[in-house]
Structure formats: C-alpha cells, structure tokens
Design a protein around this motif. Sequence first.
Motif, PDB file in Angstrom:
ATOM      1  N   ARG A  24     122.521 -64.502  -1.873  1.00 16.59           N
ATOM      2  CA  ARG A  24     122.631 -65.854  -1.346  1.00 16.59           C
ATOM      3  C   ARG A  24     124.070 -66.224  -1.048  1.00 16.59           C
ATOM      4  N   GLY A  25     124.274 -66.869   0.080  1.00 19.39           N
ATOM      5  CA  GLY A  25     125.577 -67.399   0.441  1.00 19.39           C
ATOM      6  C   GLY A  25     125.687 -68.845  -0.001  1.00 19.39           C
ATOM      7  N   GLY A  32     125.877 -66.218  -4.381  1.00 15.77           N
ATOM      8  CA  GLY A  32     126.252 -64.933  -4.965  1.00 15.77           C
ATOM      9  C   GLY A  32     125.156 -64.268  -5.774  1.00 15.77           C
ATOM     10  N   ARG A  33     124.041 -64.950  -5.979  1.00 12.83           N
ATOM     11  CA  ARG A  33     122.939 -64.372  -6.756  1.00 12.83           C
ATOM     12  C   ARG A  33     121.954 -63.698  -5.804  1.00 12.83           C
ATOM     13  N   TRP A  34     121.208 -62.752  -6.338  1.00  8.27           N
ATOM     14  CA  TRP A  34     120.279 -61.953  -5.528  1.00  8.27           C
ATOM     15  C   TRP A  34     118.911 -62.606  -5.468  1.00  8.27           C
ATOM     16  N   ASN A 120     121.998 -60.522 -11.995  1.00  5.56           N
ATOM     17  CA  ASN A 120     122.218 -61.886 -11.504  1.00  5.56           C
ATOM     18  C   ASN A 120     121.221 -62.280 -10.412  1.00  5.56           C
ATOM     19  N   MET A 121     119.951 -61.890 -10.621  1.00  7.63           N
ATOM     20  CA  MET A 121     118.897 -62.354  -9.708  1.00  7.63           C
ATOM     21  C   MET A 121     118.562 -63.805 -10.027  1.00  7.63           C
ATOM     22  N   ILE A 122     118.176 -64.539  -9.022  1.00  7.40           N
ATOM     23  CA  ILE A 122     117.659 -65.888  -9.244  1.00  7.40           C
ATOM     24  C   ILE A 122     116.361 -65.723 -10.036  1.00  7.40           C
ATOM     25  N   GLU A 123     116.226 -66.465 -11.128  1.00  5.40           N
ATOM     26  CA  GLU A 123     115.092 -66.294 -12.049  1.00  5.40           C
ATOM     27  C   GLU A 123     113.752 -66.410 -11.342  1.00  5.40           C
TER      28      GLU A 123
END
Length: 145
Positions: A24-25, A32-34, A120-123
Amino acid sequence: MVDRHLIDAHVLLVDGDRLLLSQRGGTDEFAGRWHLPAGKLEAGESITVAAAREANEEIGVVIDPSDLRVVHVAHVTGSGQEARLGLFLHASRWSGEPSNREPQKCFAVTWFPLNEMPSNMIEYAALGVRAFLDGAVVSFSEHGW
C-alpha cells in the motif's frame, strides 16, 4: 461512524507456490503494509466482476469472472473509517503478467512464497490469505446480475 458497510473484493493470485501481494502507498496507517489486489464494488456490479475489474486496474491481469472462487468472507471494523464486508476470491486462471498499474496508490507488487508471508500484512488481508492456505471452502452464489 457512517451508517453503511463497504463491500470489498480481494483477489488471491497464486502462481505455483507464490502469492501476489501489493504494498500500500499513501500516508495513512496502512502505508507500506502488504495487501491483496482489492477494491470496492461499484454500483450495478457483482462480486466476481468487481474482483476481475480490480485485478485488471491494479495489476494488469485479465480474469474471467467465472474463474474466481470465494474462499473467505470477513465482516470487519477497524480497517478504515467504515465497517466492511470483504470477499476473498481465488483466481484459478488469468492472462497477463502482473505489474504495478497504480503507482500513485501502490509502492510495489511482489510475489511471496506461500509459506513466507510478510509480517507487515494488513490484518484484514491476512485473514483471507490464512483461510485460503488452510483450504477454506465457502459456498457462494450470485443471482440476478
């Protein structure tokens, strides 16, 4: 809180033992998270058509909506300003080579080994990925589109 729920379609693009994720931008708490290629439904659009459209807009692949299978449904809050219903769809086939077609919204598009998802993925996205990896089978149908 707004008195509605968003509906998101998330696409799991798997190539052998790899899963495609986008970083993510932006400048919000998710920057910055996936995440998976995903987006909100538009008016008059079915889930599978929305998922295919988002995949094409974000990563440049073409998916026939009939090649998408729902693997997880998540109803969540705390992943943005509004509650949402997220549907996670696995694409059994697609054409085209994935690339970052929205650099203003996305820092990177990267393949990750299925057994090495980034920490660091978005939950919210991690829920759908975990369900897919665990072999989730979800019954789903569309009618009247």
